[in-house]
Design a protein around this motif. Structure first.
Motif, PDB file in Angstrom:
ATOM      1  N   ILE A 182      36.658  85.051  41.916  1.00  0.00           N
ATOM      2  CA  ILE A 182      37.748  85.411  41.009  1.00  0.00           C
ATOM      3  C   ILE A 182      37.484  84.947  39.571  1.00  0.00           C
ATOM      4  O   ILE A 182      38.035  85.492  38.617  1.00  0.00           O
ATOM      5  N   ARG A 183      36.588  83.980  39.410  1.00  0.00           N
ATOM      6  CA  ARG A 183      36.248  83.499  38.061  1.00  0.00           C
ATOM      7  C   ARG A 183      35.466  84.542  37.269  1.00  0.00           C
ATOM      8  O   ARG A 183      35.295  84.398  36.058  1.00  0.00           O
ATOM      9  N   ASP A 184      34.990  85.571  37.978  1.00  0.00           N
ATOM     10  CA  ASP A 184      34.169  86.588  37.322  1.00  0.00           C
ATOM     11  C   ASP A 184      34.935  87.867  37.005  1.00  0.00           C
ATOM     12  O   ASP A 184      34.330  88.875  36.630  1.00  0.00           O
ATOM     13  N   VAL A 185      36.272  87.832  37.141  1.00  0.00           N
ATOM     14  CA  VAL A 185      37.059  89.011  36.781  1.00  0.00           C
ATOM     15  C   VAL A 185      38.088  88.682  35.704  1.00  0.00           C
ATOM     16  O   VAL A 185      38.955  89.490  35.389  1.00  0.00           O
ATOM     17  N   GLY A 213      41.950  90.047  51.682  1.00  0.00           N
ATOM     18  CA  GLY A 213      43.093  89.426  52.348  1.00  0.00           C
ATOM     19  C   GLY A 213      44.359  89.797  51.594  1.00  0.00           C
ATOM     20  O   GLY A 213      44.513  90.945  51.162  1.00  0.00           O
ATOM     21  N   GLU A 214      45.250  88.830  51.407  1.00  0.00           N
ATOM     22  CA  GLU A 214      46.518  89.128  50.740  1.00  0.00           C
ATOM     23  C   GLU A 214      46.296  89.536  49.290  1.00  0.00           C
ATOM     24  O   GLU A 214      45.666  88.832  48.513  1.00  0.00           O
ATOM     25  N   ILE A 215      46.833  90.708  48.929  1.00  0.00           N
ATOM     26  CA  ILE A 215      46.749  91.175  47.542  1.00  0.00           C
ATOM     27  C   ILE A 215      48.137  91.278  46.930  1.00  0.00           C
ATOM     28  O   ILE A 215      48.297  91.235  45.714  1.00  0.00           O
ATOM     29  N   PHE A 262      51.921 101.902  44.698  1.00  0.00           N
ATOM     30  CA  PHE A 262      51.414 101.225  43.505  1.00  0.00           C
ATOM     31  C   PHE A 262      49.923 100.926  43.611  1.00  0.00           C
ATOM     32  O   PHE A 262      49.132 101.304  42.729  1.00  0.00           O
ATOM     33  N   VAL A 263      49.506 100.274  44.699  1.00  0.00           N
ATOM     34  CA  VAL A 263      48.093  99.900  44.794  1.00  0.00           C
ATOM     35  C   VAL A 263      47.206 101.128  44.976  1.00  0.00           C
ATOM     36  O   VAL A 263      46.081 101.172  44.471  1.00  0.00           O
ATOM     37  N   ARG A 295      43.279  89.338  41.832  1.00  0.00           N
ATOM     38  CA  ARG A 295      42.984  89.741  43.216  1.00  0.00           C
ATOM     39  C   ARG A 295      42.721  91.247  43.278  1.00  0.00           C
ATOM     40  O   ARG A 295      41.821  91.712  43.979  1.00  0.00           O
ATOM     41  N   LEU A 296      43.527  92.007  42.568  1.00  0.00           N
ATOM     42  CA  LEU A 296      43.291  93.451  42.480  1.00  0.00           C
ATOM     43  C   LEU A 296      41.907  93.729  41.908  1.00  0.00           C
ATOM     44  O   LEU A 296      41.159  94.586  42.410  1.00  0.00           O
ATOM     45  N   LEU A 297      41.554  92.999  40.858  1.00  0.00           N
ATOM     46  CA  LEU A 297      40.268  93.237  40.201  1.00  0.00           C
ATOM     47  C   LEU A 297      39.090  92.876  41.100  1.00  0.00           C
ATOM     48  O   LEU A 297      38.033  93.500  41.018  1.00  0.00           O
ATOM     49  N   LEU A 298      39.261  91.872  41.956  1.00  0.00           N
ATOM     50  CA  LEU A 298      38.210  91.590  42.936  1.00  0.00           C
ATOM     51  C   LEU A 298      37.950  92.817  43.799  1.00  0.00           C
ATOM     52  O   LEU A 298      36.802  93.155  44.099  1.00  0.00           O
ATOM     53  N   PHE A 299      39.027  93.490  44.186  1.00  0.00           N
ATOM     54  CA  PHE A 299      38.873  94.657  45.050  1.00  0.00           C
ATOM     55  C   PHE A 299      38.215  95.823  44.317  1.00  0.00           C
ATOM     56  O   PHE A 299      37.349  96.498  44.878  1.00  0.00           O
TER      57      PHE A 299
END
Length: 467
Positions: free
Chosen positions: A452-455, A389-391, A267-268, A441-445
């Motif tokens: 995270i406030r910017d995604v 880290g954890e996604i 999936f990822v 979290r995915l979008l950070l990657f």
């Protein structure tokens, strides 16, 4: 001007010169001299602008004064080959209409670079910047790819409730839902809040997870997934936490932990590949502006097998690192919950690839995880990614009625709100598994953003529910 159909700038930039076109968008910049003006126009369809060339012979100075950064325009003209560098085509304007003026003195977005922290304070306007245009187009592409992935695999998209009486995580940090007058809250004879007088006749909250209801769907439809907002009332201001965020939670009947890990990895990887295949212009912009290793890091998680390691072995690795001089802010010993610094050490320093942690101590994991034969650990799994880290967090679920009931009793949980969930183990229980992927979290990657406030378009955090 309206007799000609508008073409999006994304398509104009790929079109052949020699045709009359109509473009609409917002002014990014305007430059030039008394003879000619060059206007960079953007309509949000792409990170790239189209250049509009407007000759002073065709337009008066008063019009040019109204064309300021942020103003919206409709431009008609001929699409011609560009003589300048940076673009293949440009528009030689024959007509320009100012659709909406923008006072350059009051407009919160100026030509100069502004900090991401400042942009959060004007989140209603930050969507117009190149940065947030790129982030939100990638967010859109990832949402589409998620549905595409599960649809191709025959999963059923299940809508689980946002209002619930159950706390799936056992954390207790939930936002309460009520219609009661908070100035005159009804009390029962014991002085407790009388929720029978509330809208639903019981205490209800915003969901922290759709998993428990998702399991009901899996035990009826085989394979389902949820994709919707979830809410956590944690008083946390870290760059990795939001009070309102989106979760993808597949649940699959007849899947064991190995099937679960295989699906999560597939999936990822699918999502990362989709971003590379479909969002490259935006990725290049973010790579160049914020994170010079973004594209390389995304490519690094493809074409390799994720490392599978037990929690116990991971503790040993971290203890060895400490013995060799590595310093962590938080302590490590068997039974502790890993922090982001521990997860990132395993991924970035030790294995140098994504890691799937398995077999966690049961005391640090949720009640519904399947217990291993050792009586100490459960078949949980965390997928760890570089920089994040954890996604993903998931597990094989406990299929045994007896073991599930015993675990609920051990934890002192109220069965009152869980009997419907326990029924899935009473009537036709099966091995089943699932996991949750935090969308942001995915979008950070895949964006390289650090906070995270910017995604997410409008972040919800403690003391902040603006716009």
């Amino acid at each position: 001007m309206e007799t000609l159909k508008r073409t999006k700038i994304k398509d104009l930039l790929l079109a052949a010169p020699g045709t009359e076109v109509l473009a609409k968008g917002w002014v990014r910049t305007k430059r030039g001299n008394k003879q000619v003006k060059f206007i960079a126009l953007n309509d949000g369809s792409t990170i790239n602008n189209i250049q509009v060339v407007a000759s002073a012979e065709n337009f008066d100075e008063e019009l040019f004064k109204r064309i300021t950064t942020g103003a919206s325009l409709a431009v008609r003209g001929e699409l011609v080959a560009s003589v300048g560098s940076g673009q293949a085509v440009e528009i030689q304007a024959s007509e320009i209409e100012v659709l909406g003026e923008c006072d350059p003195m009051r407009f919160p977005l100026q030509k100069k670079d502004t900090t991401l922290e400042y942009l959060r304070s004007v989140a209603h306007m930050r969507l117009r910047t190149n940065t947030f245009g790129a982030v939100l187009r990638i967010r859109n592409a990832m949402a589409f790819a998620i549905h595409k992935f599960f649809n191709e695999k025959g999963f059923v998209y299940l809508h689980t409730p946002l209002i619930t009486e159950s706390d799936a995580e056992g954390a207790g940090d939930m936002f309460q839902v009520t219609t009661m007058n908070l100035k005159q809250v009804p009390l029962d004879k014991k002085g407790n809040v009388d929720f029978s007088k509330d809208f639903f006749g019981k205490k209800t909250s915003l969901t922290v997870s759709g998993q428990l209801e998702g399991e009901l769907g899996a035990t009826a439809l085989g394979e389902i997934y949820t994709f919707g907002p979830t809410f956590r009332a944690e008083n946390s201001n870290t760059p990795r936490h939001l009070a309102e965020f989106w979760m993808i939670e597949p649940e699959m009947a007849f899947y064991d932990i190995n099937d679960n890990m295989a699906l999560a990895e597939e999936f990822v990887k699918y999502l990362v590949q989709y971003a590379l295949d479909n969002c490259m212009d935006d990725l290049r912009f973010l790579n160049d502006k914020y994170d010079g290793e973004l594209i390389e890091r995304m490519q690094s998680v493809l074409g390799i097998a994720f490392e599978k390691v037990t929690y116990t072995r991971a503790v040993e690795i971290l203890e060895e690192a400490i013995a060799n001089g590595v310093q962590f802010e938080y302590p490590v010993h068997w039974g502790t919950d890993f922090q982001s610094e521990h997860e990132r050490y395993l991924v970035e320093k030790y294995f140098r690839k994504p890691v799937i942690l398995i077999d966690f101590p049961k005391d640090i994991k949720a009640f519904y995880m399947k217990q291993n034969e050792d009586g100490r650990t459960v078949r949980g799994m965390d997928v760890l990614f570089p920089k994040i880290g954890e996604i993903i967090g998931g597990s094989e679920r406990e299929a045994s009625l007896e073991k599930l009931e015993k675990r609920i009793e051990e934890l002192g949980m109220s069965r009152k709100n869980l009997e419907w969930y326990i029924d899935t183990r009473r009537y036709g229980t099966v091995p089943h598994s699932g996991f949750g992927l935090g969308f942001e979290r995915l979008l950070l990657f895949v964006t390289g953003m650090a906070n995270i406030r910017d995604v997410i378009p409008f972040p919800r955090t403690p003391k902040n529910a603006e716009f």
